[in-house]
Design a protein around this motif. Structure first.
Motif, mmCIF file in Angstrom:
data_model
loop_
_atom_site.group_PDB
_atom_site.id
_atom_site.type_symbol
_atom_site.label_atom_id
_atom_site.label_comp_id
_atom_site.label_asym_id
_atom_site.label_seq_id
_atom_site.Cartn_x
_atom_site.Cartn_y
_atom_site.Cartn_z
ATOM 1 N N LEU A 1 4.079 -0.555 -1.843
ATOM 2 C CA LEU A 1 4.371 -1.705 -0.995
ATOM 3 C C LEU A 1 3.346 -2.824 -1.133
ATOM 4 N N VAL A 2 2.597 -2.827 -2.221
ATOM 5 C CA VAL A 2 1.644 -3.908 -2.464
ATOM 6 C C VAL A 2 1.894 -4.468 -3.852
ATOM 7 N N GLN A 3 2.133 -5.771 -3.910
ATOM 8 C CA GLN A 3 2.302 -6.461 -5.195
ATOM 9 C C GLN A 3 1.037 -7.228 -5.541
ATOM 10 N N GLU A 4 0.660 -8.160 -4.674
ATOM 11 C CA GLU A 4 -0.556 -8.940 -4.889
ATOM 12 C C GLU A 4 -1.294 -9.085 -3.560
ATOM 13 N N VAL A 5 -2.630 -9.197 -3.655
ATOM 14 C CA VAL A 5 -3.462 -9.367 -2.463
ATOM 15 C C VAL A 5 -4.543 -10.386 -2.782
ATOM 16 N N THR A 6 -4.834 -11.247 -1.828
ATOM 17 C CA THR A 6 -5.986 -12.130 -1.977
ATOM 18 C C THR A 6 -7.215 -11.366 -1.502
ATOM 19 N N ASN A 7 -8.218 -11.246 -2.343
ATOM 20 C CA ASN A 7 -9.441 -10.520 -1.972
ATOM 21 C C ASN A 7 -9.119 -9.123 -1.445
ATOM 22 N N GLY A 8 -8.503 -8.326 -2.300
ATOM 23 C CA GLY A 8 -7.999 -7.032 -1.867
ATOM 24 C C GLY A 8 -9.061 -6.097 -1.329
ATOM 25 N N GLU A 9 -10.218 -6.029 -1.986
ATOM 26 C CA GLU A 9 -11.274 -5.125 -1.513
ATOM 27 C C GLU A 9 -11.776 -5.555 -0.145
ATOM 28 N N GLU A 10 -11.918 -6.865 0.052
ATOM 29 C CA GLU A 10 -12.372 -7.360 1.351
ATOM 30 C C GLU A 10 -11.357 -7.040 2.441
ATOM 31 N N LEU A 11 -10.078 -7.210 2.132
ATOM 32 C CA LEU A 11 -9.044 -6.905 3.124
ATOM 33 C C LEU A 11 -9.078 -5.431 3.496
ATOM 34 N N GLU A 12 -9.285 -4.565 2.513
ATOM 35 C CA GLU A 12 -9.330 -3.137 2.790
ATOM 36 C C GLU A 12 -10.497 -2.811 3.720
ATOM 37 N N VAL A 13 -11.642 -3.453 3.488
ATOM 38 C CA VAL A 13 -12.792 -3.239 4.365
ATOM 39 C C VAL A 13 -12.518 -3.802 5.752
ATOM 40 N N ALA A 14 -11.949 -5.021 5.809
ATOM 41 C CA ALA A 14 -11.649 -5.644 7.098
ATOM 42 C C ALA A 14 -10.677 -4.800 7.911
ATOM 43 N N ALA A 15 -9.720 -4.178 7.229
ATOM 44 C CA ALA A 15 -8.736 -3.344 7.926
ATOM 45 C C ALA A 15 -9.381 -2.103 8.528
ATOM 46 N N GLY A 16 -10.528 -1.678 7.971
ATOM 47 C CA GLY A 16 -11.224 -0.527 8.519
ATOM 48 C C GLY A 16 -12.245 -0.885 9.574
ATOM 49 N N LEU A 17 -12.676 -2.162 9.601
ATOM 50 C CA LEU A 17 -13.721 -2.565 10.547
ATOM 51 C C LEU A 17 -13.185 -2.769 11.958
ATOM 52 N N GLY A 18 -11.975 -3.219 12.085
ATOM 53 C CA GLY A 18 -11.442 -3.497 13.419
ATOM 54 C C GLY A 18 -10.004 -3.927 13.328
ATOM 55 N N PRO A 19 -9.329 -4.039 14.472
ATOM 56 C CA PRO A 19 -7.905 -4.409 14.456
ATOM 57 C C PRO A 19 -7.710 -5.839 13.957
ATOM 58 N N LEU A 20 -6.683 -6.024 13.155
ATOM 59 C CA LEU A 20 -6.309 -7.331 12.634
ATOM 60 C C LEU A 20 -4.958 -7.738 13.214
ATOM 61 N N SER A 21 -4.756 -9.043 13.337
ATOM 62 C CA SER A 21 -3.415 -9.551 13.639
ATOM 63 C C SER A 21 -2.784 -9.970 12.326
ATOM 64 N N VAL A 22 -1.572 -9.493 12.066
ATOM 65 C CA VAL A 22 -0.901 -9.757 10.797
ATOM 66 C C VAL A 22 0.489 -10.297 11.089
ATOM 67 N N TYR A 23 0.904 -11.311 10.316
ATOM 68 C CA TYR A 23 2.222 -11.890 10.600
ATOM 69 C C TYR A 23 3.090 -11.931 9.364
ATOM 70 N N CYS A 24 4.392 -11.909 9.638
ATOM 71 C CA CYS A 24 5.409 -12.075 8.605
ATOM 72 C C CYS A 24 6.428 -13.069 9.134
ATOM 73 N N GLY A 25 6.839 -14.019 8.302
ATOM 74 C CA GLY A 25 7.773 -15.046 8.735
ATOM 75 C C GLY A 25 9.215 -14.713 8.375
ATOM 76 N N PHE A 26 10.131 -15.144 9.242
ATOM 77 C CA PHE A 26 11.565 -14.922 9.036
ATOM 78 C C PHE A 26 12.295 -16.226 9.343
ATOM 79 N N ASP A 27 12.857 -16.852 8.321
ATOM 80 C CA ASP A 27 13.584 -18.100 8.535
ATOM 81 C C ASP A 27 15.019 -17.807 8.992
ATOM 82 N N PRO A 28 15.555 -18.629 9.903
ATOM 83 C CA PRO A 28 16.882 -18.378 10.487
ATOM 84 C C PRO A 28 18.016 -18.927 9.633
ATOM 85 N N THR A 29 18.142 -18.434 8.402
ATOM 86 C CA THR A 29 19.206 -18.908 7.525
ATOM 87 C C THR A 29 20.560 -18.291 7.873
ATOM 88 N N ALA A 30 20.561 -17.243 8.684
ATOM 89 C CA ALA A 30 21.788 -16.601 9.170
ATOM 90 C C ALA A 30 21.487 -16.034 10.546
#
Length: 507
Positions: free
Chosen positions: A86-115
């Motif tokens: 479930l991973v294709q590309e990541v910006t600063n992948g190693e940093e994100l992995e560390v950040a995900a272990g340091l504390g809770p993150l807020s993560v968002y995904c967008g959904f456009d109302p095309t239907a």
């Protein structure tokens, strides 16, 4: 979309007074409740983590099959997503992995109302949000009430049709309900709550001049032109409109706003969203950083698009999209689509669309090539897990009941609702009540063209090949009684194993 004249023409909305006068651009202000570490702080933590891993504890092995732990001993969400494809590309992948272990993150995904519903292709975004939530992070679903008025050029060769204001509002409302239902129902008791936001809340009151002055001046046209979605369209015969050209800037500012006002640190999306996501991380560096301050550490992560072994997109069928809304596609038909995927695709989909442990999926994969394997066992598990996630236990029960209803000789108790569910998968006919009640079954088989003649029908009945409401009929001259009608209006006939007919009785 962002012009005040167009916004003013819409009917009054809740909170309109608050939106009418937008706050001026606030620079790098961050909300106190969700502080963001700077990029250098996370980089230092990543470096320290890497050094510690290289050193290792005494007598430890450097190889381990266990993914790095995250919050509260849970698996690190980035490693977990990688292990499931479930991973294709990541910006600063190693940093994100560390950040995900340091504390809770807020993560968002967008959904456009095309239907007015999301489809199976959108399900990956919901699944990835749910994985973040299960690993202790806060999921944010962003509705594109504003960006939906512009249209995303990504993955398209032509411009999207312009929807009316009323249709967009209806679509936003429908998708909001769907997202809240799926994400909330599948939340674990100790998981962070789900938030659903709408980017029209900050773009709606923004004037065109404010957009150009406070956001547009930070965007580099050369960078925008280099995006694959833009370059591909510019090389096409139709080209790309200025409206769709600005889409990446609008989505990029979504990330800026959510980071500054909500403390959101991660944006996820399909691989076709990579250009839009990096536009956001670039704007964050330019708008929230500067000579005297570091920008907050924010990241983008994309997952592969959902395609089959031949490269075709999942979520499409002969009848149209595989919708997630039960109003547009019944749980039964949703279940059937997943049940019919090929052996070449089922293992990948089990990893990407379900929450089954990898060990269990690997066991199913091994069983598929072992003697005695019951065909479609893996597909059945896939259909059950994904239907339960999207439609809940009630929807799964409805799908299984309808599936059983089409099996001649099944013990499933039929009802009108179940039969109407499967109506699209079996031919149907309508007969007046006088042509059903008190009439021989053989006559009815001929009337609905399941048999060519009465003699052929009687022969088939005598041979045990005719079913009435899933019950075998062996009496050649069987007469249909009022009590045979399901809820006094339906019959399910089967002539052989595959020829079925739903008969509606009219007065």
């Amino acid at each position: 979309m962002i012009l005040q004249q167009r916004i003013a023409s819409r009917p009054a909305r809740a909170g309109a007074d608050r939106r009418r006068h937008p706050a001026p651009f606030q620079g790098s202000k961050l909300t106190p409740r969700a502080p963001c570490a700077s990029a250098s702080q996370v980089a230092e933590a990543a470096s320290a983590s890497a050094s510690s891993a290289d050193a290792g504890p005494p007598n430890s092995s450097s190889s381990s099959s266990s993914p790095p732990s995250g919050l509260g001993g849970r698996s690190n969400v980035v490693s977990l997503l990688r292990s499931r494809g479930l991973v294709q590309e990541v910006t600063n992948g190693e940093e994100l992995e560390v950040a995900a272990g340091l504390g809770p993150l807020s993560v968002y995904c967008g959904f456009d109302p095309t239907a007015d519903s999301l489809h199976l292709g959108n399900l990956l975004g919901i699944v990835v949000l749910s994985w973040f939530q299960r690993c202790g992070h806060e999921p944010v679903a962003l509705l594109g009430g504003a960006t939906g008025r512009v249209g995303d050029p990504s993955g398209r060769s032509t411009e999207r049709p312009v929807l009316s204001e009323e249709q967009i509002e209806h679509n936003v409302s429908s998708i909001r309900s769907l997202l809240v239902d799926i994400l909330t129902r599948n939340s674990q008791p100790d998981a962070p709550p789900v938030r659903v936001l709408n980017n029209l809340d900050w773009f709606g009151p923004m004037s065109f001049l404010t957009f150009l002055r406070e956001i547009g001046k930070f965007a580099r046209v050369s960078t925008m032109l280099a995006k694959d979605s833009v370059r591909t369209r510019m090389e096409s015969e139709q080209g790309i409109s200025f409206t769709e050209f600005t889409y990446q800037l609008l989505q990029g500012y979504d990330f800026v706003h959510l980071c500054r006002e909500q403390g959101v640190r991660v944006q996820i999306g399909g691989s076709d969203q990579w250009g839009n996501i990096t536009a956001g991380t670039d704007l964050i560096r330019r708008l929230l950083g500067g000579e005297d301050r570091e920008p907050p550490a924010c990241y983008g992560l994309t997952f592969p698009l959902l395609v089959d072994s031949e490269g075709r997109k999942f979520g499409k069928s002969v009848g149209g999209a595989i919708w997630l809304s039960a109003e547009k596609l019944s749980p039964y038909k949703f279940y059937q689509y997943l049940f019919q995927v090929t052996d070449a695709d089922v293992v990948k989909l089990l990893k990407m669309l379900t929450f089954l442990p990898l060990e269990e999926i690997e066991a199913l994969q091994a069983a598929m090539v072992a003697p005695g394997y019951v065909p479609n066992t893996a597909q059945r598990r896939l259909a059950e897990e994904v239907t339960r996630f999207v439609h809940g236990e009630e929807g799964l029960a409805q799908a299984i009941k309808a599936t059983e209803a089409l099996k001649p000789g099944a013990a499933t108790q039929l009802d009108a609702a179940t039969l109407e569910t499967v109506a699209g998968d079996a031919p149907s006919a309508t007969l007046p009540r006088a042509s059903v009640e008190g009439i021989t079954l053989a006559d009815i088989l001929v009337a609905v063209k399941l048999q060519p003649s009465k003699s052929a029908a009687r022969k088939l009945i005598k041979g045990g090949g005719v079913y009435l409401n899933n019950a075998k009929v062996s009496e050649e001259l069987y007469i249909v009684k009022p009590s045979d009608l399901i809820e006094s209006r339906l019959l399910l006939l089967a002539a052989g194993k595959k020829n079925k007919m739903l008969v509606r009785v009219s007065d």
